[in-house]
Each structure stands twice: as C-alpha cells, then as structure tokens.
Design a protein around this motif. Structure first.
Motif, short mmCIF file in Angstrom:
data_model
loop_
_atom_site.label_atom_id
_atom_site.label_comp_id
_atom_site.label_asym_id
_atom_site.label_seq_id
_atom_site.Cartn_x
_atom_site.Cartn_y
_atom_site.Cartn_z
N ARG A 102 -36.15 35.95 -71.65
CA ARG A 102 -36.38 34.73 -70.90
C ARG A 102 -35.11 33.90 -70.85
N ASN A 103 -34.95 33.18 -69.75
CA ASN A 103 -33.82 32.27 -69.64
C ASN A 103 -34.00 31.17 -70.68
N PRO A 104 -32.93 30.79 -71.40
CA PRO A 104 -33.10 29.74 -72.41
C PRO A 104 -33.61 28.43 -71.79
N GLN A 105 -33.28 28.24 -70.53
CA GLN A 105 -33.85 27.06 -69.87
C GLN A 105 -35.24 27.43 -69.38
N LYS A 106 -36.17 26.53 -69.55
CA LYS A 106 -37.57 26.90 -69.27
C LYS A 106 -37.85 27.03 -67.76
N THR A 107 -38.67 28.02 -67.43
CA THR A 107 -39.01 28.27 -66.03
C THR A 107 -40.50 28.04 -65.80
N LEU A 108 -40.80 27.32 -64.75
CA LEU A 108 -42.20 27.06 -64.39
C LEU A 108 -42.44 27.49 -62.94
N VAL A 109 -43.56 28.18 -62.72
CA VAL A 109 -43.99 28.48 -61.35
C VAL A 109 -45.24 27.65 -61.08
N MET A 110 -45.22 26.86 -60.02
CA MET A 110 -46.42 26.08 -59.66
C MET A 110 -46.87 26.53 -58.29
N LYS A 111 -48.19 26.56 -58.08
CA LYS A 111 -48.71 26.93 -56.77
C LYS A 111 -49.61 25.82 -56.24
N ARG A 123 -41.59 16.28 -58.47
CA ARG A 123 -40.59 15.38 -59.05
C ARG A 123 -40.80 15.23 -60.57
N GLN A 124 -42.06 14.98 -60.94
CA GLN A 124 -42.38 14.81 -62.36
C GLN A 124 -42.07 16.08 -63.15
N SER A 125 -42.48 17.22 -62.59
CA SER A 125 -42.36 18.48 -63.32
C SER A 125 -40.90 18.88 -63.49
N LYS A 126 -40.11 18.56 -62.48
CA LYS A 126 -38.69 18.98 -62.52
C LYS A 126 -37.97 18.36 -63.71
N ARG A 127 -38.47 17.19 -64.16
CA ARG A 127 -37.83 16.54 -65.31
C ARG A 127 -37.91 17.41 -66.56
N SER A 128 -39.05 18.07 -66.76
CA SER A 128 -39.19 18.89 -67.98
C SER A 128 -38.89 20.36 -67.72
N TRP A 129 -38.88 20.76 -66.45
CA TRP A 129 -38.69 22.18 -66.16
C TRP A 129 -37.50 22.32 -65.20
N PRO A 130 -36.31 22.55 -65.76
CA PRO A 130 -35.14 22.61 -64.88
C PRO A 130 -35.21 23.75 -63.86
N LEU A 142 -39.97 36.84 -63.04
CA LEU A 142 -38.74 36.12 -63.44
C LEU A 142 -38.30 36.38 -64.88
N PRO A 143 -38.99 36.33 -65.95
CA PRO A 143 -40.33 35.79 -66.10
C PRO A 143 -40.29 34.28 -66.36
N ALA A 144 -41.40 33.61 -66.03
CA ALA A 144 -41.54 32.18 -66.29
C ALA A 144 -42.29 31.99 -67.61
N GLU A 145 -42.20 30.79 -68.17
CA GLU A 145 -43.01 30.47 -69.36
C GLU A 145 -44.45 30.21 -68.93
#
Ligand code: ADP
Ligand code: ASP
Ligand code: MG
Length: 473
Positions: free
Chosen positions: A4-13, A33-40, A230-233
């Motif tokens: 996994r990428n050390p930076q966290k990955t999120l997929v939202m649908k 906007r809100q999610s991008k703050r915690s999920w680069p 990707l994989p995402a968290e």
C-alpha cells in the motif's frame, strides 16, 4: 499483492441521487472537500444522474420498436438537466461553455445511436451498453469540473481505460489482472499529483476498446474493483439512505440502520435484493482486505454501516434484516418418472443456463418428483420452452408430467449470522407468516445458515416483510 502507498488512499462512490440535482452535487462536492483533508489520495467514482440510465435505455428500446423520434424528448431533458448543473456548479464561464459542448456531443451521439437502432429495428446488447454508458460519461465530466471549481484539483477519467472486461455485454466480467494494471497506470500519476480522480462507474471496455457495462447498479462494483486494484484502504459508498438498513425503507417505514454487518451477512442481503449495495462489489473488497462503508450523502455525519470481515458476536439481534426480490415466477418441473433418474437437475439447469437466465433460488422436493426454481418474469416464456425442448422425450413418455409457472411471486429473505446458533428460529419465522395469512410456496436455506428465503405470492410482499421485520427486536 502490491504494497500500500504510505499515504492513505480512499475510493468513494456517489450513486445517482447523490449527483442527481444541483443541491445533491453541491453536497457531494462538500463531502469530497472534507474527505480530501484526511485522504490525500482520493478517487471518486460516480453514477449517472438519477433516472438517466433508465431514460437512455428506454429510448433505445423504443427506437428498436420503430419509434424514430424516441430520442428527441430524452435528448431535450438530458440537455436541460446537465446544463443546469454546469450553470450552477462550474464557476468559470469559458470552462462551462466548453463542457456544455462536450455534453451536447455526447447527447448527439446518443440520438444518432438511437436512429441507427431504429433503422436496424434491433437493439443488440452491445448497442445498449454504448447507449447506457452515456449517463456516466456525462456526469463524470460535470462532477470533476464542479470539484475543480470548488478549488480542489480534479480530473475526469473514463473507466473504459481502467476496467478491462470480456464482451458479455450488459453484465461484463472484468479481467482482474489487466484491470489492476490499467487502473494503476492511469490513476497513480493523478493521485501522486494530489488530484482527485473522478471516474465513471458502471463502464468497462473489451481489450479492443468496445464499451461494456458491469450490469445495472454496477457502479458499486466499479468502486470495489478500483479500490482493490490500487489498493485503497477503504471504499465508501455514498447513497440516499443511512447505510444498510433492517429492510428497504420504502417497504418498511420503521427500518433502522445496521451499524455493523459481516461480509457474509451483507453478501446474502445484497444477493437477495437489498439494492443499496451491488452483490458483486463485496468480493473484491474482502479479497483485498479493504474496509467498506455505506453512508448517506444527505446525512454525512451519520456513521452509516461498516462491513466487518468476520461476524461480531456483539450484536444482540439474531435476525438482522429482511429483504425481497420482486418480479419473479416459480417454474416447476414435475413427474413421477423423475424419481431417482440421474441427471434431471443437471439437464434442467443446463437448459435454463443456455437461455442466459440466472436463477436466484432453487428448491427440490425430497421425493425427487419435482424441482422448482425462480426466474425473472421476463424470462419465464423462453425458459419453459427451452425445458420443453430438452425434455421432449421424457414428456412423450410421461416421465415428466408437466412444466409450469406460477403467477408472480417474490423471494423474501431473512438474514442474520446469529440464526445458525438459535434453535427454533425457522419456527418463529413460519408462525409469524402464518399469523399474517401469508402462504409460503417454497423455502430455501443458505448452507451457511446465514439466511432463510421463502417464496410467497407477490400480493403478500408488504405484509410478509413487515411481519418478519417485527421479529427484529
Ligand atoms: P444509488 O443510486 O446510491 O446506488 P440505489 O437506489 O441503487 O442507490 O440503492 C439505494 C436504495 O436501496 C435505497 O434508496 C433503498 O430504497 C434501497 N434499499 C433496498 N434495501 C435496502 C436496505 N436493506 N437498506 C438500505 N436501503 C435499501
Ligand atoms: N447508472 C447505472 C444504473 O443505473 C449504474 C449505477 O447507478 O450503479 O444502473
Ligand atoms: Mg445503486
């Protein structure tokens, strides 16, 4: 499996209602906007605006029946809805104008495909996929521009360059290896630059580039596939209700959110009709050990539902949810000559499979004198005629007496992992149905004992679901 990428990955649908109006799309942009703050590293998968896929497909079907103007009112409505979103959400007028041109081109393409379908007098599955996919190809461009206009760098991506499938149109199967490779190749550079990748749900393409779709409601599956690749968290499914509920809130007004469900429970729920999550979306996230959450775009502070890898014993509820699948008929193959004859079941389901029909429930009487199974109403005729062909000899010999279909039925399913260890649960289920005058036509229990399904008359659906829901206390 890739690190996994050390930076966290999120997929939202976001589902259709979550992008279906100016207000909804504003809300979706806010969530991004809100999610991008915690999920680069953020990928956003979108459906078409609510109702658009139905409108596109309906126009294609009417064109095939000879209505040469079928696409006209649809094109007008599509233009108005998409332009309104652009006017309200894309701040730069020049960009808005360019985007409108792109949307108009897609709508013109849709109209000319409908004309071609009309001329041919036939809408092939391949043609229907090309038409159905227009909805996501429009919504993705607008959502990306709206996110970008809100000051969050975003780029739109057509998933035809990510999801590689076979040519089983209308329900295409992804090639996981190729999809993983392509998804990483296209999305990684965007994510590494900090851009939000806004991707069409529902769509894929064959290796030679022909558009396919993953099946109705398939955007959930797209999100799961991209998350696994990707994989995402985590994968979060944003919809129009507070997560997975104890029943469809449209059927049971008192339905409540289920805070946690095991993968096995959610699989049964999704398979047996809880439209809130596409059944195919579960396997990719389990296999890649990704967290899955279902939450409400219109109530984003509500935690929604979390899926757990294992059943937690903490829930005090034995029965967790009740679901229903509508528009079915039950087909019965029966005859005294079937007793002990090997291969009858195999030949029955071979004949059904050859018609391309999927069977959600099977039940066999222990006397082996009949097999019955459910099929969608629209498939009944072709299935019965395929069975009559297959068993022509047995019918002539009177080994098979009849092959027939009931009127319209529904499958009602009760789900809960705790049922396995609770004696007498089936008794309670059938008593409550009896007390409410619901006649059970057939029964099937999943071998995992996480669910019990009953076939009942379509007219009893409300009474049955509400009565069974009352067992969840
Ligand atoms: P989206 O467009 O966001 O994908 P869907 O319409 O596909 O939304 O799925 C959400 C709908 O699923 C809800 O509005 C609800 O009516 C229906 N639904 C059916 N069963 C359930 C359930 N058990 N829990 C929650 N919603 C359910
Ligand atoms: N737009 C597609 C459909 O309506 C896919 C989806 O919404 O998930 O089926
Ligand atoms: Mg859906």
């Amino acid at each position: 499996m890739k690190e996994r990428n050390p930076q966290k990955t999120l997929v939202m649908k976001f589902g259709g209602t979550s992008v279906g109006s100016v207000e909804a799309m504003k809300q979706a942009v806010d969530i991004v906007r809100q999610s991008k703050r915690s999920w680069p590293r953020l990928v956003v998968v979108t459906s078409a605006l609510s109702g658009v896929t139905n409108l596109l497909l309906d126009s294609a079907v009417r064109s095939a029946r000879g209505d040469k103007d079928a696409a006209l009112p649809a094109a007008e409505a599509l233009t108005a809805r998409h332009h309104e979103l652009i006017d309200s959400l894309v701040t730069d007028p020049a960009r808005g104008a360019l985007l409108k041109e792109e949307i108009d081109l897609l709508i013109a393409d849709f109209a000319s495909r409908c004309q071609a379908i009309c001329l041919l007098g036939e809408a092939t599955p391949r043609a229907l996929d090309a038409v159905a996919g227009m909805g996501e190809r429009m919504s993705v461009r607008i959502l990306a521009a709206a996110i970008d206009s809100a000051g969050i760098p975003a780029a739109s991506v057509d998933s035809t360059s990510l999801i590689v499938t076979d040519d089983c149109f209308q329900s295409a199967h992804p090639d996981i290896e190729a999809t993983t490779r392509q998804t990483r190749r296209v999305l990684e550079p965007l994510l590494n630059q900090g851009q939000v990748a806004v991707v069409t749900g529902f769509l894929g393409a064959t290796p030679s580039g022909v558009i396919t779709t993953l099946g109705r409601g398939g955007s959930d599956y797209s999100a799961a596939l991209i998350g696994a690749a990707l994989p995402a968290e985590e994968v979060w499914i944003w919809t129009d209700v507070d997560g997975v509920m104890t029943a469809d809130p449209r059927l049971v007004p008192g339905a409540r959110t289920i805070p946690e469900l095991s993968f096995r429970e959610i699989s049964e729920l999704a398979y047996f009709g809880a439209k809130v999550l596409h059944p195919k979306s579960i396997r990719p996230v389990i296999e890649a050990r990704i967290g899955l959450r279902v939450c409400n775009t219109f109530n984003p502070d509500h935690p929604g539902t979390r899926l757990l890898a294992e059943h937690s014993n903490q829930s005090q509820h034995v029965i967790k949810a009740v679901t229903a699948i509508r528009n079915l008929q039950l087909i019965t193959v029966e005859g005294r000559g079937m007793l002990g004859v090997p291969g009858v079941a195999a030949r029955t389901f071979g004949a059904v499979a050859a018609t391309g029909t999927s069977v959600p429930l099977i039940s066999q009487a222990s006397s082996e004198q009949s097999i019955c199974f459910a099929v969608p109403v629209e498939s009944t005729e072709k299935v019965i005629s395929a069975l009559k062909n297959t068993f022509a000899q047995e019918i002539a010999r009177r080994d098979i007496d009849s092959i027939w279909a009931t009127g319209e039925v529904v499958i009602v399913t009760v789900v809960g992992a705790g049922m396995r260890n609770t004696p007498g649960i089936a008794g309670r289920i059938f008593s409550v149905l009896g007390e409410n005058n619901v006649n059970v036509i057939a029964i099937a229990q999943g071998s995992s004992e996480v669910s019990i399904s009953m076939i009942i008359d379509a007219a009893d659906i409300h009474r049955a679901v509400q009565a069974l829901h009352a067992l969840i206390v």
